[in-house]
Enzyme design. Structure first.
Site, PDB file in Angstrom:
ATOM      1  N   SER A  59       0.766  -1.206   0.098  1.00 56.24           N
ATOM      2  CA  SER A  59      -0.036   0.031  -0.058  1.00 56.24           C
ATOM      3  C   SER A  59       0.544   1.472  -0.069  1.00 56.24           C
ATOM      4  O   SER A  59       1.899   1.246   0.742  1.00 56.24           O
ATOM      5  CB  SER A  59      -0.741  -0.162   1.191  1.00 56.24           C
ATOM      6  OG  SER A  59      -1.495   1.202   1.543  1.00 56.24           O
ATOM      7  N   GLY A  60       0.469   2.269  -0.658  1.00 57.60           N
ATOM      8  CA  GLY A  60       1.282   3.469  -0.556  1.00 57.60           C
ATOM      9  C   GLY A  60       1.084   4.054   0.459  1.00 57.60           C
ATOM     10  O   GLY A  60       2.035   4.923   1.043  1.00 57.60           O
TER      11      GLY A  60
END
Length: 145
Positions: A59-60
């Site tokens: 996930s960013g």
């Protein structure tokens, strides 16, 4: 193993952590184990001084420091990330968009060897056999016999 090395303070600034078998075929379906390693690096104060490489998806929201994810081909399919061993020198060039392992080609070939097969996992063998990798969309397409 990555988590244990962080907890035991084996990981030091300047190291490169490699978390393999976290990708679509090795995970399977990318369960988030790679993200946990990044959180552990951050908690140990190593996120800005330790590079992280994985064949998993991240996930960013958890990206901190130098991170290389979704390495293809995956370790679970015999990709080069599966051939990396403790002590290997890994060079990452952000500008050059490259990652290299300083190991002679003949040694890398020996590490998986001609008899290497995807690790057996029972019913997940069918999944690994039929799912396509992330670079092609990760779709499940039964192979033609």
């Amino acid at each position: 193993e990555c988590m244990q090395a962080i907890e035991d303070r084996v990981v030091q600034p300047g190291d490169v952590i490699v978390s393999r078998n976290q990708g679509l075929k090795g995970g399977p379906a990318m369960g988030g184990g790679a993200s946990l390693v990044l959180f552990a690096l951050d908690a140990a104060g190593l996120a800005k001084t330790t590079a992280f490489v994985t064949d998993g998806q991240l996930s960013g929201l958890c990206l901190k420091g130098l991170t290389v994810a979704e390495v293809h081909p995956e370790a679970a399919t015999g990709g080069p990330i599966g051939k990396i061993r403790d002590g290997d020198t890994i060079t990452i060039s952000v500008a050059g968009r490259s990652i290299d392992v300083d190991v002679p080609a003949d040694e890398l070939a020996r590490r998986n060897g001609p008899g290497w097969k995807t690790p057996a996992t029972g019913y997940l063998d069918t999944f690994r056999h039929d799912v396509r990798d992330m670079s092609t969309g990760g779709v499940l397409v039964p192979a033609k016999e």
